[in-house]
Design a protein around this motif. Structure first.
Motif, PDB file in Angstrom:
ATOM      1  N   THR A 165    -115.393  40.267 -35.650  1.00  0.00           N
ATOM      2  CA  THR A 165    -115.536  40.096 -36.981  1.00  0.00           C
ATOM      3  C   THR A 165    -116.742  39.938 -37.245  1.00  0.00           C
ATOM      4  O   THR A 165    -118.346  39.814 -36.315  1.00  0.00           O
ATOM      5  N   VAL A 166    -117.797  40.638 -38.074  1.00  0.00           N
ATOM      6  CA  VAL A 166    -119.073  40.211 -37.953  1.00  0.00           C
ATOM      7  C   VAL A 166    -119.007  38.576 -38.463  1.00  0.00           C
ATOM      8  O   VAL A 166    -120.931  38.840 -38.106  1.00  0.00           O
ATOM      9  N   THR A 167    -118.928  37.720 -38.091  1.00  0.00           N
ATOM     10  CA  THR A 167    -118.823  36.714 -37.960  1.00  0.00           C
ATOM     11  C   THR A 167    -118.069  36.191 -36.386  1.00  0.00           C
ATOM     12  O   THR A 167    -118.288  35.034 -36.189  1.00  0.00           O
ATOM     13  N   GLU A 189    -127.409  41.935 -40.099  1.00  0.00           N
ATOM     14  CA  GLU A 189    -127.745  43.134 -41.104  1.00  0.00           C
ATOM     15  C   GLU A 189    -126.312  42.856 -42.247  1.00  0.00           C
ATOM     16  O   GLU A 189    -126.817  42.897 -43.079  1.00  0.00           O
ATOM     17  N   VAL A 190    -124.897  43.046 -41.638  1.00  0.00           N
ATOM     18  CA  VAL A 190    -124.316  43.896 -42.201  1.00  0.00           C
ATOM     19  C   VAL A 190    -123.705  42.109 -42.983  1.00  0.00           C
ATOM     20  O   VAL A 190    -123.516  42.114 -44.432  1.00  0.00           O
ATOM     21  N   GLN A 191    -123.571  40.988 -42.172  1.00  0.00           N
ATOM     22  CA  GLN A 191    -123.206  39.530 -42.708  1.00  0.00           C
ATOM     23  C   GLN A 191    -124.460  39.209 -44.015  1.00  0.00           C
ATOM     24  O   GLN A 191    -124.610  38.877 -45.130  1.00  0.00           O
ATOM     25  N   LEU A 202    -108.859  44.700 -45.240  1.00  0.00           N
ATOM     26  CA  LEU A 202    -109.706  44.527 -44.007  1.00  0.00           C
ATOM     27  C   LEU A 202    -110.825  44.944 -44.416  1.00  0.00           C
ATOM     28  O   LEU A 202    -110.669  46.433 -44.848  1.00  0.00           O
ATOM     29  N   THR A 203    -112.460  44.917 -44.246  1.00  0.00           N
ATOM     30  CA  THR A 203    -113.465  45.877 -44.549  1.00  0.00           C
ATOM     31  C   THR A 203    -113.579  46.808 -42.883  1.00  0.00           C
ATOM     32  O   THR A 203    -113.784  45.825 -42.087  1.00  0.00           O
ATOM     33  N   VAL A 204    -114.091  48.215 -42.982  1.00  0.00           N
ATOM     34  CA  VAL A 204    -115.402  48.310 -41.706  1.00  0.00           C
ATOM     35  C   VAL A 204    -116.671  49.209 -42.387  1.00  0.00           C
ATOM     36  O   VAL A 204    -116.394  49.786 -42.941  1.00  0.00           O
ATOM     37  N   ALA A 205    -117.569  48.030 -42.266  1.00  0.00           N
ATOM     38  CA  ALA A 205    -119.221  48.342 -42.362  1.00  0.00           C
ATOM     39  C   ALA A 205    -119.519  49.859 -41.308  1.00  0.00           C
ATOM     40  O   ALA A 205    -119.662  49.815 -40.356  1.00  0.00           O
ATOM     41  N   LEU A 206    -119.854  50.896 -41.846  1.00  0.00           N
ATOM     42  CA  LEU A 206    -119.997  51.953 -41.194  1.00  0.00           C
ATOM     43  C   LEU A 206    -121.156  52.187 -40.623  1.00  0.00           C
ATOM     44  O   LEU A 206    -122.031  52.521 -42.529  1.00  0.00           O
ATOM     45  N   THR A 209    -113.095  40.141 -44.990  1.00  0.00           N
ATOM     46  CA  THR A 209    -113.132  40.225 -43.235  1.00  0.00           C
ATOM     47  C   THR A 209    -113.585  41.535 -43.330  1.00  0.00           C
ATOM     48  O   THR A 209    -113.555  42.301 -43.825  1.00  0.00           O
ATOM     49  N   THR A 210    -115.247  41.564 -42.541  1.00  0.00           N
ATOM     50  CA  THR A 210    -115.671  42.528 -42.013  1.00  0.00           C
ATOM     51  C   THR A 210    -115.663  42.745 -40.540  1.00  0.00           C
ATOM     52  O   THR A 210    -116.131  41.869 -39.661  1.00  0.00           O
ATOM     53  N   LEU A 211    -115.635  44.233 -39.870  1.00  0.00           N
ATOM     54  CA  LEU A 211    -115.649  44.725 -38.344  1.00  0.00           C
ATOM     55  C   LEU A 211    -117.074  45.845 -38.908  1.00  0.00           C
ATOM     56  O   LEU A 211    -117.535  46.634 -40.052  1.00  0.00           O
ATOM     57  N   ASN A 212    -117.923  44.875 -37.817  1.00  0.00           N
ATOM     58  CA  ASN A 212    -119.298  45.904 -38.102  1.00  0.00           C
ATOM     59  C   ASN A 212    -118.665  47.817 -37.161  1.00  0.00           C
ATOM     60  O   ASN A 212    -117.787  47.510 -35.887  1.00  0.00           O
TER      61      ASN A 212
END
Length: 180
Positions: free
Chosen positions: A52-54, A114-116, A103-107, A127-130
């Motif tokens: 994840t981004v974290t 930057e996403v966080q 679950l989210t995915v930042a495209l 919860t985010t995946l980059n």
């Protein structure tokens, strides 16, 4: 003016005309949505083991075995996502601690930091995946944001949607897919 409105509202032809217009809009919007979703995966969700981004390890298969899931693809640059993301965040908070998860995915939204920063700025709690290069999105067949996949506990995609969604719209789809 009052007489004009009264004549319109009591005229069956006017109502029929309005119904035809609404039906035409519904057909066009549905056709566009189906066209946008034509390459999205169906059947089983693609395997996804990443971070994840974290920095936490994330295994999609481990998550969906615990209960139904919503997988949301978005971009920080996407205007429509800025309208849908608050609804997804509210849903994520409401299912936290339940057998369901989000679950989210930042495209193409920058690096993890930057996403966080974007998530913190907007107070999004999901919860985010980059996906800076679009690799995850390509595996899922996502060509438009926002896109949402609804997965059952077997990892099967039971419903997809794309474009603007309200919290109520997402909740209705969750209910229709048997998640609520």
């Amino acid at each position: 003016m009052k007489d004009f409105l009264a004549k319109r509202l009591t005229n069956p032809k006017w109502w029929f005309s309005q119904l035809k217009t609404l039906l035409l809009i519904t057909v066009v919007v549905t056709a566009i949505s189906l066209y946008q979703q034509r390459n999205m995966v169906s059947g089983s969700a693609p395997e996804q083991i990443t971070y994840t981004v974290t920095g936490e390890r994330y295994d999609l298969a481990e998550q969906y075995k615990q209960g139904p899931m919503l997988v949301y693809f978005w971009g920080s640059w996407c205007g429509i996502c800025s309208l849908t993301s608050p609804a997804v965040s509210d849903i994520a908070e409401s299912v936290e601690g339940s057998d369901s998860s989000v679950l989210t995915v930042a495209l193409s939204s920058g690096d993890d930091r930057e996403v966080q920063t974007y998530l913190d700025k907007h107070n999004y709690r999901f919860t985010t995946l980059n996906d800076p290069s679009g690799e995850i999105s390509r595996r899922w067949g996502v060509a438009i944001t926002p896109s949402i996949f609804y997965l059952n506990p077997k990892g099967e995609i039971v419903l997809v949607s794309s474009g603007l969604s309200s919290e109520w719209g997402i909740r209705i789809k969750l209910w229709l897919a048997g998640f609520l």
